[in-house]
Design an enzyme around this catalytic site. Structure first.
Site, PDB file in Angstrom:
ATOM      1  N   GLY A   1       0.873  -1.172   0.000  1.00 17.03           N
ATOM      2  CA  GLY A   1       0.000   0.000   0.000  1.00 17.03           C
ATOM      3  C   GLY A   1       0.903   1.212   0.000  1.00 17.03           C
ATOM      4  O   GLY A   1       1.423   1.608   1.046  1.00 17.03           O
TER       5      GLY A   1
ATOM      6  N   GLY B   1       0.466   4.532  -1.092  1.00 14.07           N
ATOM      7  CA  GLY B   1      -0.121   5.838  -1.384  1.00 14.07           C
ATOM      8  C   GLY B   1       0.683   6.909  -0.674  1.00 14.07           C
ATOM      9  O   GLY B   1       1.923   6.909  -0.728  1.00 14.07           O
TER      10      GLY B   1
ATOM     11  N   ALA C   1       0.987  12.913   5.334  1.00 15.86           N
ATOM     12  CA  ALA C   1       1.321  12.989   3.904  1.00 15.86           C
ATOM     13  C   ALA C   1       0.043  13.014   3.084  1.00 15.86           C
ATOM     14  O   ALA C   1      -1.004  12.542   3.529  1.00 15.86           O
ATOM     15  CB  ALA C   1       2.183  11.798   3.503  1.00 15.86           C
TER      16      ALA C   1
ATOM     17  N   LYS D   1      -3.634   7.213  19.664  1.00 16.48           N
ATOM     18  CA  LYS D   1      -3.740   7.761  18.299  1.00 16.48           C
ATOM     19  C   LYS D   1      -5.179   7.619  17.797  1.00 16.48           C
ATOM     20  O   LYS D   1      -5.713   8.518  17.141  1.00 16.48           O
ATOM     21  CB  LYS D   1      -2.767   7.000  17.378  1.00 16.48           C
TER      22      LYS D   1
ATOM     23  N   ASN E   1      -7.805  10.523  16.282  1.00 15.15           N
ATOM     24  CA  ASN E   1      -8.600  10.394  15.056  1.00 15.15           C
ATOM     25  C   ASN E   1     -10.102  10.456  15.342  1.00 15.15           C
ATOM     26  O   ASN E   1     -10.867  11.026  14.563  1.00 15.15           O
ATOM     27  CB  ASN E   1      -8.260   9.087  14.318  1.00 15.15           C
TER      28      ASN E   1
ATOM     29  N   ASN F   1      -8.705  20.879   9.946  1.00 18.80           N
ATOM     30  CA  ASN F   1      -8.526  20.463  11.346  1.00 18.80           C
ATOM     31  C   ASN F   1      -8.601  21.623  12.338  1.00 18.80           C
ATOM     32  O   ASN F   1      -9.310  21.545  13.348  1.00 18.80           O
ATOM     33  CB  ASN F   1      -7.167  19.762  11.531  1.00 18.80           C
TER      34      ASN F   1
ATOM     35  N   SER G   1      -8.208  16.441   7.121  1.00 25.01           N
ATOM     36  CA  SER G   1      -7.976  15.096   7.661  1.00 25.01           C
ATOM     37  C   SER G   1      -8.119  14.074   6.536  1.00 25.01           C
ATOM     38  O   SER G   1      -8.768  14.331   5.521  1.00 25.01           O
ATOM     39  CB  SER G   1      -8.994  14.787   8.763  1.00 25.01           C
TER      40      SER G   1
HETATM   41  P1  NAD Z   1      -3.666   6.221   0.676  1.00 20.40           P
HETATM   42  O1  NAD Z   1      -5.074   6.036   0.257  1.00 20.40           O
HETATM   43  O2  NAD Z   1      -2.916   7.423   0.208  1.00 20.40           O
HETATM   44  O3  NAD Z   1      -2.811   4.941   0.271  1.00 20.40           O
HETATM   45  C1  NAD Z   1      -3.287   3.640   0.324  1.00 20.40           C
HETATM   46  C2  NAD Z   1      -2.737   2.898  -0.881  1.00 20.40           C
HETATM   47  O4  NAD Z   1      -3.086   1.524  -0.770  1.00 20.40           O
HETATM   48  C3  NAD Z   1      -3.298   3.386  -2.215  1.00 20.40           C
HETATM   49  O5  NAD Z   1      -2.248   3.803  -3.056  1.00 20.40           O
HETATM   50  C4  NAD Z   1      -4.034   2.158  -2.770  1.00 20.40           C
HETATM   51  O6  NAD Z   1      -3.959   2.045  -4.182  1.00 20.40           O
HETATM   52  C5  NAD Z   1      -3.295   1.041  -2.085  1.00 20.40           C
HETATM   53  N1  NAD Z   1      -4.038  -0.223  -1.999  1.00 20.40           N
HETATM   54  C6  NAD Z   1      -5.378  -0.424  -1.796  1.00 20.40           C
HETATM   55  N2  NAD Z   1      -5.659  -1.752  -1.774  1.00 20.40           N
HETATM   56  C7  NAD Z   1      -4.476  -2.404  -1.943  1.00 20.40           C
HETATM   57  C8  NAD Z   1      -4.114  -3.759  -1.997  1.00 20.40           C
HETATM   58  N3  NAD Z   1      -5.031  -4.739  -1.881  1.00 20.40           N
HETATM   59  N4  NAD Z   1      -2.808  -4.068  -2.182  1.00 20.40           N
HETATM   60  C9  NAD Z   1      -1.870  -3.096  -2.326  1.00 20.40           C
HETATM   61  N5  NAD Z   1      -2.171  -1.780  -2.298  1.00 20.40           N
HETATM   62  C10 NAD Z   1      -3.448  -1.431  -2.099  1.00 20.40           C
HETATM   63  O7  NAD Z   1      -3.669   6.162   2.284  1.00 20.40           O
HETATM   64  P2  NAD Z   1      -2.671   6.862   3.299  1.00 20.40           P
HETATM   65  O8  NAD Z   1      -3.123   8.259   3.560  1.00 20.40           O
HETATM   66  O9  NAD Z   1      -1.268   6.602   2.871  1.00 20.40           O
HETATM   67  O10 NAD Z   1      -3.010   6.044   4.636  1.00 20.40           O
HETATM   68  C11 NAD Z   1      -2.551   4.725   4.864  1.00 20.40           C
HETATM   69  C12 NAD Z   1      -2.766   4.409   6.339  1.00 20.40           C
HETATM   70  O11 NAD Z   1      -1.971   5.305   7.141  1.00 20.40           O
HETATM   71  C13 NAD Z   1      -4.220   4.621   6.814  1.00 20.40           C
HETATM   72  O12 NAD Z   1      -4.519   3.720   7.839  1.00 20.40           O
HETATM   73  C14 NAD Z   1      -4.184   6.055   7.387  1.00 20.40           C
HETATM   74  O13 NAD Z   1      -5.204   6.309   8.330  1.00 20.40           O
HETATM   75  C15 NAD Z   1      -2.808   6.040   8.030  1.00 20.40           C
HETATM   76  N6  NAD Z   1      -2.210   7.360   8.237  1.00 20.40           N
HETATM   77  C16 NAD Z   1      -2.292   8.306   7.257  1.00 20.40           C
HETATM   78  C17 NAD Z   1      -1.703   9.547   7.472  1.00 20.40           C
HETATM   79  C18 NAD Z   1      -1.691  10.609   6.419  1.00 20.40           C
HETATM   80  O14 NAD Z   1      -1.294  11.743   6.722  1.00 20.40           O
HETATM   81  N7  NAD Z   1      -2.061  10.312   5.179  1.00 20.40           N
HETATM   82  C19 NAD Z   1      -1.049   9.814   8.700  1.00 20.40           C
HETATM   83  C20 NAD Z   1      -0.995   8.798   9.659  1.00 20.40           C
HETATM   84  C21 NAD Z   1      -1.565   7.579   9.419  1.00 20.40           C
END
Ligand code: NAD
Length: 310
Positions: free
Chosen positions: A7, A9, A131, A187, A191, A205, A257
């Site tokens: 994953g 992203g 991010a 955490k 959230n 936020n 958020s």
């Molecule tokens: P995101 O949506 O940007 O990234 C998730 C990625 O997972 C996507 O690119 C998607 O294509 C991929 N994906 C989906 N299904 C998949 C699969 N079966 N196999 C492989 N890849 C797959 O999400 P994010 O913002 O990076 O968040 C990820 C986690 O981190 C979440 O739990 C979020 O709450 C947590 N988080 C995010 C932040 C932030 O600032 N974005 C901060 C702290 C924690």
């Protein structure tokens, strides 16, 4: 050290890109073809909120875990809704000595991973980084914070010490915790206090604390979550948690958020494992959580009506 990020992203790219920069062999695994193709063609671009852009080219991306083989470390950064399926599809990454690390938000990610791979592989923690995904192959690092990691049973271990050292070497402040469950709940409560309220109101936020209405709701959802945590015997990392959440909202005042971003992009949110988890745990314990119930249902309805014409 061979690192696979499951994953990739916003957060997966941030961690993968930062580790690649420090010299690790990193492969990003993601189901999003445009993103994977762009990274393989032009590298991964990370824009810093405080200015500066860098493109990391010593990083590979793949659609299928079977193209990577066994990794030393798998960092799981899919949304919580995809944890189980993603891990099941990526079993090729896990060998006898692989560590699987979740730094995701929400309740139950480590448990879901333990249902797919042996619990002995799984370590968990939280991240204070933020991010945003800007497009295929491009993210913005919105803010830095600590990475805190621990064993699920709270014991100290060499593998967690090694992970802390790995992140520190990459320039990410990192710590070991003996209270990973309390850490995840702390955490979670941040959230719980911010995400659904921003998703429903559309506010950034920082604006949640500008209005007595949203500030009151924030206190109510947090109080409910704390009652549930207390009944479960969870030791939170912070005592003044309402003040802590308000400070985080102020510190990240300009951020949307992740749940608001999901709503705006018409994606599935993590509501079920955030406010929804408090409601579920409350029900099991006989603790009323009416405000979390309402916010959960409102976000669920928004998700179900993305295509409705108003
Ligand atoms: P995101 O949506 O940007 O990234 C998730 C990625 O997972 C996507 O690119 C998607 O294509 C991929 N994906 C989906 N299904 C998949 C699969 N079966 N196999 C492989 N890849 C797959 O999400 P994010 O913002 O990076 O968040 C990820 C986690 O981190 C979440 O739990 C979020 O709450 C947590 N988080 C995010 C932040 C932030 O600032 N974005 C901060 C702290 C924690």
């Amino acid at each position: 050290m061979k690192v696979a990020v499951l994953g990739s992203g916003a957060m997966g790219s941030l961690y993968g890109g930062t580790l690649a920069k420090s010299g690790c062999e990193v492969v990003l695994v993601d189901v999003w073809k445009d993103h994977v193709d762009t990274i393989n063609r032009s590298g991964l671009t990370i824009e810093e909120a405080l200015g500066g852009v860098q493109t990391i080219s010593n990083i590979k991306a793949v659609l299928k875990a079977s193209d990577v083989g066994v990794a030393d470390l798998v960092i799981v950064f899919v949304k919580a809704t995809a944890t189980e399926q993603a891990m099941r599809d990526a079993l090729a990454l896990v060998g006898e000595n692989t560590t699987v690390l979740t730094l995701q938000n929400g309740l139950g990610n480590a448990e879901k991973l333990c249902g797919v791979v042996s619990a002995s592989h799984v370590v968990a923690g939280t991240t204070g980084h933020g991010a945003t995904l800007l497009g295929p192959g491009k993210i913005r690092h919105a803010g830095a914070g600590d990475t805190v990691i621990g064993e699920l049973d709270g014991k100290q271990s060499k593998r967690v010490d090694d992970l802390v050292a790995l992140f520190e070497k990459a320039g990410m402040t990192s710590k070991f915790s003996t209270n990973v469950v309390g850490l995840i709940w702390t955490k979670l409560i941040v959230n719980v206090g911010i995400n659904a309220l921003t998703a429903i109101t559309g506010l950034k936020n920082g604006r949640l604390v500008d209005f007595p209405e949203t500030e009151t709701l924030m206190k109510l959802v947090i109080d409910e979550a704390c009652s549930v945590a207390e009944a479960k015997g969870i030791t939170l990392e912070i005592h003044e948690i309402f003040e802590h959440v308000k400070n985080i909202a102020k510190k990240t005042e300009a951020n949307r958020s992740s749940m608001l971003q999901d709503i705006l992009a018409k994606r599935a949110t993590e509501i079920a494992v955030i406010n929804g988890a408090i409601a579920d745990e409350g029900k099991k314990l006989g603790i009323p959580t009416p405000v979390n119930d309402v916010l959960t249902n409102l976000v669920l309805v928004r998700q179900k009506t993305y295509d409705d014409v108003c």
